[in-house]
Design a protein around this motif. Sequence first.
Motif, PDB file in Angstrom:
ATOM      1  N   GLN A 146      36.181  27.552  68.971  1.00 27.19           N
ATOM      2  CA  GLN A 146      37.522  28.120  69.775  1.00 27.19           C
ATOM      3  C   GLN A 146      37.988  29.448  69.021  1.00 27.19           C
ATOM      4  O   GLN A 146      38.029  30.234  69.962  1.00 27.19           O
ATOM      5  N   THR A 147      37.930  29.794  68.108  1.00 25.33           N
ATOM      6  CA  THR A 147      38.081  30.725  67.330  1.00 25.33           C
ATOM      7  C   THR A 147      36.902  31.942  67.772  1.00 25.33           C
ATOM      8  O   THR A 147      37.407  33.145  68.149  1.00 25.33           O
ATOM      9  N   ILE A 148      35.672  31.558  67.952  1.00 25.63           N
ATOM     10  CA  ILE A 148      34.597  32.511  68.372  1.00 25.63           C
ATOM     11  C   ILE A 148      34.809  32.797  69.737  1.00 25.63           C
ATOM     12  O   ILE A 148      34.654  34.178  69.905  1.00 25.63           O
ATOM     13  N   GLN A 149      35.220  31.961  70.449  1.00 30.22           N
ATOM     14  CA  GLN A 149      35.282  32.190  71.934  1.00 30.22           C
ATOM     15  C   GLN A 149      36.485  33.010  72.396  1.00 30.22           C
ATOM     16  O   GLN A 149      36.473  33.731  73.409  1.00 30.22           O
ATOM     17  N   ASP A 150      37.590  32.736  71.669  1.00 35.77           N
ATOM     18  CA  ASP A 150      38.759  33.315  71.956  1.00 35.77           C
ATOM     19  C   ASP A 150      38.908  34.714  71.401  1.00 35.77           C
ATOM     20  O   ASP A 150      39.720  35.612  71.922  1.00 35.77           O
ATOM     21  N   HIS A 151      38.264  34.913  70.194  1.00 37.34           N
ATOM     22  CA  HIS A 151      38.809  36.101  69.487  1.00 37.34           C
ATOM     23  C   HIS A 151      37.244  37.091  69.261  1.00 37.34           C
ATOM     24  O   HIS A 151      37.569  38.221  68.681  1.00 37.34           O
ATOM     25  N   TYR A 154      33.160  35.536  64.316  1.00 36.89           N
ATOM     26  CA  TYR A 154      32.493  34.424  63.639  1.00 36.89           C
ATOM     27  C   TYR A 154      33.287  34.179  62.381  1.00 36.89           C
ATOM     28  O   TYR A 154      32.949  35.324  61.476  1.00 36.89           O
ATOM     29  N   PRO A 155      33.852  33.284  61.979  1.00 40.57           N
ATOM     30  CA  PRO A 155      34.720  33.425  60.712  1.00 40.57           C
ATOM     31  C   PRO A 155      34.198  32.854  59.256  1.00 40.57           C
ATOM     32  O   PRO A 155      34.798  32.999  58.475  1.00 40.57           O
ATOM     33  N   SER A 206      23.326  37.024  61.976  1.00 33.92           N
ATOM     34  CA  SER A 206      22.576  36.497  62.917  1.00 33.92           C
ATOM     35  C   SER A 206      23.076  35.421  63.695  1.00 33.92           C
ATOM     36  O   SER A 206      22.912  35.195  65.022  1.00 33.92           O
ATOM     37  N   VAL A 207      23.969  34.765  62.996  1.00 34.59           N
ATOM     38  CA  VAL A 207      25.044  33.678  63.821  1.00 34.59           C
ATOM     39  C   VAL A 207      26.031  34.233  64.764  1.00 34.59           C
ATOM     40  O   VAL A 207      25.768  33.696  65.844  1.00 34.59           O
ATOM     41  N   ALA A 208      26.312  35.337  64.277  1.00 30.80           N
ATOM     42  CA  ALA A 208      27.290  36.050  65.425  1.00 30.80           C
ATOM     43  C   ALA A 208      26.479  36.719  66.526  1.00 30.80           C
ATOM     44  O   ALA A 208      26.875  36.458  67.604  1.00 30.80           O
ATOM     45  N   ALA A 209      25.237  36.974  66.173  1.00 29.05           N
ATOM     46  CA  ALA A 209      24.275  37.677  67.340  1.00 29.05           C
ATOM     47  C   ALA A 209      24.106  36.207  68.248  1.00 29.05           C
ATOM     48  O   ALA A 209      24.103  36.582  69.403  1.00 29.05           O
ATOM     49  N   ALA A 210      23.757  35.162  67.767  1.00 27.94           N
ATOM     50  CA  ALA A 210      23.262  34.192  68.628  1.00 27.94           C
ATOM     51  C   ALA A 210      24.503  33.532  69.339  1.00 27.94           C
ATOM     52  O   ALA A 210      24.354  33.214  70.660  1.00 27.94           O
ATOM     53  N   TRP A 211      25.708  33.665  69.000  1.00 33.04           N
ATOM     54  CA  TRP A 211      26.901  33.242  69.694  1.00 33.04           C
ATOM     55  C   TRP A 211      27.181  34.434  70.895  1.00 33.04           C
ATOM     56  O   TRP A 211      27.497  34.002  71.904  1.00 33.04           O
ATOM     57  N   ALA A 220      31.473  39.397  66.578  1.00 39.07           N
ATOM     58  CA  ALA A 220      31.294  40.007  65.228  1.00 39.07           C
ATOM     59  C   ALA A 220      31.241  39.033  64.047  1.00 39.07           C
ATOM     60  O   ALA A 220      31.955  38.036  64.128  1.00 39.07           O
ATOM     61  N   TYR A 221      30.895  39.413  63.118  1.00 39.13           N
ATOM     62  CA  TYR A 221      30.981  38.613  61.932  1.00 39.13           C
ATOM     63  C   TYR A 221      32.100  39.069  61.127  1.00 39.13           C
ATOM     64  O   TYR A 221      32.154  40.364  60.886  1.00 39.13           O
ATOM     65  N   ALA A 222      32.980  38.179  60.756  1.00 42.77           N
ATOM     66  CA  ALA A 222      34.056  38.322  60.097  1.00 42.77           C
ATOM     67  C   ALA A 222      34.079  39.025  58.528  1.00 42.77           C
ATOM     68  O   ALA A 222      34.919  39.519  57.938  1.00 42.77           O
ATOM     69  N   GLY A 223      32.798  38.769  57.934  1.00 43.28           N
ATOM     70  CA  GLY A 223      32.625  39.279  56.676  1.00 43.28           C
ATOM     71  C   GLY A 223      32.602  38.110  55.476  1.00 43.28           C
ATOM     72  O   GLY A 223      32.765  36.919  55.881  1.00 43.28           O
ATOM     73  N   ASP A 224      32.360  38.632  54.304  1.00 39.31           N
ATOM     74  CA  ASP A 224      32.378  37.697  53.141  1.00 39.31           C
ATOM     75  C   ASP A 224      33.457  37.332  52.316  1.00 39.31           C
ATOM     76  O   ASP A 224      33.282  36.833  51.245  1.00 39.31           O
TER      77      ASP A 224
END
Length: 289
Positions: A146-151, A154-155, A206-211, A220-224
């Motif tokens: 839901q976070t990925i889709q709404d915002h 990728y957290p 790569s996960v963020a790119a797949a989504w 976007a990837y939220a970072g580490d």
Amino acid sequence: MSILVTGATGTVGALVVEGLAGAGADVKALVRTRGKRAFPAGVTEVVGDLTDVPSIRAALSSVRTLFLLNAVTPDEVTQALITLNLAQEAGVERIVYLSVIHADTFTNVPHFTGKHTVERMIESLGIAATVLRPAYFMQNELMVQQTIQDHGVYPMPIGSAGVCMIDARDIAEIAVAELLRRDRAPAALEALTLELVGPQAMTGASVAAAWGTALGREVAYAGDDVAAFEAQMASYAPSWLAYDMRLMLGGIQLHGMRAAEGSVERLQAILGHPLRTYEAFVREAAAGG
């Protein structure tokens, strides 16, 4: 004689029950509350708790093979050690235990070290068991979908060392194959450890790119930042669990969860089909499947 499945209402346990029932096995499903989940016809629902000794003694009656799956809880080790002792007491010789990959490497992560303790008990007592060591479940991603889709973010701070995520359906299929192999053997089989991994190493980027590909827009990837992750998780989950997950993610950033050479081919030989890919999982999730 039957196969007892603990954790029978969970993501993997329910799939294991279905797979065993579909193969014609005599299955007992251990549940804390009767009627919580509909099981296939012929499955016997057994009410019990892994810290309630009388209930587990009763559940292990007429059992030849045990699938031991513990949820991540503060008393996970106690649950597992009690159950294994009671299984030995009941004469159960065939066990499949769901551990975690790199349990002996992520030594500061409570549920990793807990599972490694259980592995050492299995080894020291000479229990004829298959130890399954899965990497990060793809289905964990559903908690942040839901976070990925709404915002469009990728957290999960999984870093860049590489995580060979595995689909829970593949985990369950391999567990079923091992349970049936042990249950149907004329005598107890030798101990075996299998690392359960997906076919590709994924990173945060790569996960963020797949989504992003699956959703048709940028993700976007939220970072580490594991501290920020812990704080966010602690707002809706117990603080001990949020901290455990923070330590796990720190370990993933440092060590990764990568497949040993030959692991993918070995698992695909057991499955009889290719391991599910992360991209396929994401497409399915994004489509609501």
